[in-house]
Structure formats: C-alpha cells, structure tokens
Design a protein around this motif. Structure first.
Motif, PDB file in Angstrom:
ATOM      1  N   ALA A 176      39.896 141.424 -27.674  1.00 37.46           N
ATOM      2  CA  ALA A 176      39.249 142.767 -27.026  1.00 37.46           C
ATOM      3  C   ALA A 176      39.672 143.751 -28.066  1.00 37.46           C
ATOM      4  CB  ALA A 176      39.593 143.246 -25.801  1.00 37.46           C
ATOM      5  N   GLU A 177      40.926 143.977 -28.424  1.00 31.43           N
ATOM      6  CA  GLU A 177      41.535 145.109 -29.448  1.00 31.43           C
ATOM      7  C   GLU A 177      40.925 144.767 -30.621  1.00 31.43           C
ATOM      8  OE1 GLU A 177      45.656 144.620 -29.029  1.00 31.43           O
ATOM      9  OE2 GLU A 177      45.685 145.492 -27.181  1.00 31.43           O
ATOM     10  N   TRP A 178      40.728 143.508 -31.074  1.00 24.53           N
ATOM     11  CA  TRP A 178      40.301 143.213 -32.604  1.00 24.53           C
ATOM     12  C   TRP A 178      38.733 143.687 -32.652  1.00 24.53           C
ATOM     13  CZ3 TRP A 178      36.799 138.985 -33.863  1.00 24.53           C
ATOM     14  CH2 TRP A 178      36.812 138.566 -35.130  1.00 24.53           C
ATOM     15  N   GLY A 179      38.087 143.398 -31.365  1.00 27.16           N
ATOM     16  CA  GLY A 179      36.588 143.657 -31.505  1.00 27.16           C
ATOM     17  C   GLY A 179      36.494 145.194 -31.397  1.00 27.16           C
ATOM     18  N   ASN A 180      37.273 145.962 -30.990  1.00 23.27           N
ATOM     19  CA  ASN A 180      37.181 147.403 -31.073  1.00 23.27           C
ATOM     20  C   ASN A 180      37.219 147.962 -32.476  1.00 23.27           C
ATOM     21  OD1 ASN A 180      36.650 147.653 -28.363  1.00 23.27           O
ATOM     22  ND2 ASN A 180      38.925 147.745 -27.932  1.00 23.27           N
ATOM     23  N   ALA A 181      38.047 146.998 -33.263  1.00 25.29           N
ATOM     24  CA  ALA A 181      38.335 147.520 -34.753  1.00 25.29           C
ATOM     25  C   ALA A 181      37.252 146.992 -35.698  1.00 25.29           C
ATOM     26  CB  ALA A 181      39.611 147.253 -35.113  1.00 25.29           C
ATOM     27  N   LEU A 182      36.280 146.327 -35.227  1.00 22.28           N
ATOM     28  CA  LEU A 182      35.151 145.620 -36.151  1.00 22.28           C
ATOM     29  C   LEU A 182      34.256 146.563 -36.885  1.00 22.28           C
ATOM     30  CD1 LEU A 182      34.585 142.346 -34.416  1.00 22.28           C
ATOM     31  CD2 LEU A 182      36.300 142.849 -36.168  1.00 22.28           C
ATOM     32  N   ALA A 183      33.877 147.631 -36.505  1.00 26.78           N
ATOM     33  CA  ALA A 183      33.026 148.613 -36.748  1.00 26.78           C
ATOM     34  C   ALA A 183      33.148 148.814 -38.528  1.00 26.78           C
ATOM     35  CB  ALA A 183      32.821 149.709 -36.243  1.00 26.78           C
ATOM     36  N   ASP A 184      32.211 148.443 -38.991  1.00 28.13           N
ATOM     37  CA  ASP A 184      32.074 148.944 -40.393  1.00 28.13           C
ATOM     38  C   ASP A 184      33.100 147.897 -41.489  1.00 28.13           C
ATOM     39  OD1 ASP A 184      29.937 150.646 -40.143  1.00 28.13           O
ATOM     40  OD2 ASP A 184      31.398 152.197 -39.663  1.00 28.13           O
ATOM     41  N   LYS A 185      33.574 147.040 -40.695  1.00 30.28           N
ATOM     42  CA  LYS A 185      34.612 145.944 -41.441  1.00 30.28           C
ATOM     43  C   LYS A 185      33.611 145.263 -42.580  1.00 30.28           C
ATOM     44  CE  LYS A 185      38.666 144.987 -39.961  1.00 30.28           C
ATOM     45  NZ  LYS A 185      39.761 144.431 -39.579  1.00 30.28           N
ATOM     46  N   PRO A 186      34.232 145.163 -43.956  1.00 29.11           N
ATOM     47  CA  PRO A 186      33.283 144.116 -44.898  1.00 29.11           C
ATOM     48  C   PRO A 186      33.647 143.012 -44.271  1.00 29.11           C
ATOM     49  CG  PRO A 186      34.861 145.911 -46.020  1.00 29.11           C
ATOM     50  CD  PRO A 186      35.009 146.000 -44.565  1.00 29.11           C
ATOM     51  N   ASP A 187      32.690 142.081 -44.835  1.00 32.32           N
ATOM     52  CA  ASP A 187      32.462 140.729 -44.431  1.00 32.32           C
ATOM     53  C   ASP A 187      33.575 139.921 -45.103  1.00 32.32           C
ATOM     54  OD1 ASP A 187      30.112 140.771 -42.957  1.00 32.32           O
ATOM     55  OD2 ASP A 187      29.056 139.945 -44.912  1.00 32.32           O
ATOM     56  N   VAL A 188      34.180 140.415 -46.205  1.00 34.24           N
ATOM     57  CA  VAL A 188      35.291 139.501 -46.596  1.00 34.24           C
ATOM     58  C   VAL A 188      36.717 139.867 -45.588  1.00 34.24           C
ATOM     59  CG1 VAL A 188      36.956 139.473 -48.402  1.00 34.24           C
ATOM     60  CG2 VAL A 188      34.649 139.604 -49.104  1.00 34.24           C
ATOM     61  N   ASP A 189      36.646 140.896 -45.358  1.00 34.39           N
ATOM     62  CA  ASP A 189      38.039 141.444 -44.445  1.00 34.39           C
ATOM     63  C   ASP A 189      37.871 140.766 -43.304  1.00 34.39           C
ATOM     64  OD1 ASP A 189      39.071 142.995 -46.566  1.00 34.39           O
ATOM     65  OD2 ASP A 189      38.216 144.844 -45.798  1.00 34.39           O
ATOM     66  N   LEU A 190      36.585 140.960 -42.598  1.00 34.98           N
ATOM     67  CA  LEU A 190      36.076 140.363 -41.280  1.00 34.98           C
ATOM     68  C   LEU A 190      36.636 138.715 -41.198  1.00 34.98           C
ATOM     69  CD1 LEU A 190      35.056 140.270 -38.112  1.00 34.98           C
ATOM     70  CD2 LEU A 190      32.774 139.667 -39.397  1.00 34.98           C
ATOM     71  N   ILE A 191      36.009 138.002 -42.164  1.00 38.79           N
ATOM     72  CA  ILE A 191      36.326 136.477 -42.207  1.00 38.79           C
ATOM     73  C   ILE A 191      37.895 136.305 -42.477  1.00 38.79           C
ATOM     74  CG2 ILE A 191      35.964 134.628 -43.708  1.00 38.79           C
ATOM     75  CD1 ILE A 191      33.138 135.645 -44.326  1.00 38.79           C
ATOM     76  N   LYS A 192      38.655 137.128 -43.283  1.00 37.46           N
ATOM     77  CA  LYS A 192      40.065 136.758 -43.583  1.00 37.46           C
ATOM     78  C   LYS A 192      40.796 137.260 -41.982  1.00 37.46           C
ATOM     79  CE  LYS A 192      41.638 139.164 -46.980  1.00 37.46           C
ATOM     80  NZ  LYS A 192      42.068 139.842 -48.155  1.00 37.46           N
ATOM     81  N   ASP A 193      40.343 138.133 -41.175  1.00 36.23           N
ATOM     82  CA  ASP A 193      40.865 138.521 -40.070  1.00 36.23           C
ATOM     83  C   ASP A 193      40.732 137.227 -39.116  1.00 36.23           C
ATOM     84  OD1 ASP A 193      41.766 141.215 -40.593  1.00 36.23           O
ATOM     85  OD2 ASP A 193      39.993 141.928 -39.534  1.00 36.23           O
ATOM     86  N   MET A 194      39.726 136.491 -39.297  1.00 38.02           N
ATOM     87  CA  MET A 194      39.337 135.330 -38.405  1.00 38.02           C
ATOM     88  C   MET A 194      40.030 133.763 -38.917  1.00 38.02           C
ATOM     89  SD  MET A 194      35.491 135.750 -37.467  1.00 38.02           S
ATOM     90  CE  MET A 194      34.722 136.016 -39.157  1.00 38.02           C
ATOM     91  N   ALA A 195      40.071 133.879 -40.237  1.00 41.39           N
ATOM     92  CA  ALA A 195      40.308 132.564 -40.932  1.00 41.39           C
ATOM     93  C   ALA A 195      41.477 132.455 -41.873  1.00 41.39           C
ATOM     94  CB  ALA A 195      39.107 132.005 -41.457  1.00 41.39           C
ATOM     95  N   SER A 196      42.170 131.504 -41.972  1.00 42.62           N
ATOM     96  CA  SER A 196      43.286 131.158 -43.000  1.00 42.62           C
ATOM     97  C   SER A 196      42.819 130.264 -44.048  1.00 42.62           C
ATOM     98  CB  SER A 196      44.492 130.978 -42.425  1.00 42.62           C
ATOM     99  OG  SER A 196      44.493 129.831 -41.583  1.00 42.62           O
TER     100      SER A 196
END
Length: 103
Positions: free
Chosen positions: A41-61
C-alpha cells in the motif's frame, strides 16, 4: 495438513509472460522482492511518475536471462518490448495477492 511459514521469504520467483510483437508471449523467470500488505500500500502510493527501470528494480532483484539485471538492460527490455513493464508489474501484484492463474 498443509503448513505455511508466518514469516515470508524475502524473495520469490515467478514466470512473467513478456509480450513479443508478432509472436506469442515469452515466459521469463523473475526473482521478486516480497512486500507485506502494508508495504504494498505504501509503495503503491509512491509509484506516480516512476520510470519503468526504477519500478522494475523496486519489484525485482533478478531475471533468468543471459543479460545482466542492470539499469541499461532493464531499459533495453522496456524499449524493445513495450508491454514488458506492465506484464512484470501485473505478475508481481498477482503473485503478492496469491492470484496465480490456473492452467
């Protein structure tokens, strides 16, 4: 009786069907980072305008590709396969919810 651990593992793997233009989607195994319900929930609130690379690195290792899991290669994946970021994001959330598709 089936048992689960109350403390979830910090990572999990899942297959992501990467859309390939003009072909069937290709499955790629990703290593994802576990998040609690509150963390999602907290992570979802911070997703706006996040570049794809950063989003994927937030999810995966990591991923099961010959190419290293790094910023340049994540960006190349997203540039060459426009639906990849969404497919990764969708699979990640489905796995966290436990909504794995039935065959």
């Amino acid at each position: 009786m089936a048992k689960i651990k109350l403390a979830a593992d910090p990572t999990f793997t899942a297959m992501v069907s990467i859309p390939i233009p003009g072909a069937k989607p290709t499955p790629v195994e990703f290593t994802f980072k576990h998040r609690t319900k509150k963390d999602v929930a907290e992570w979802g609130n911070a997703l706006a305008d996040k570049p794809d690379v950063d989003l994927i690195k937030d999810m995966a290792s990591g991923w099961e590709l010959d190419d290293e899991f790094n910023d340049a290669n994540i960006a190349m994946l997203c540039q060459n396969y426009a639906g990849a970021a969404f497919a990764i994001f969708e699979t990640y959330l489905e796995e966290l919810r436990g909504a794995r598709a039935k065959n």
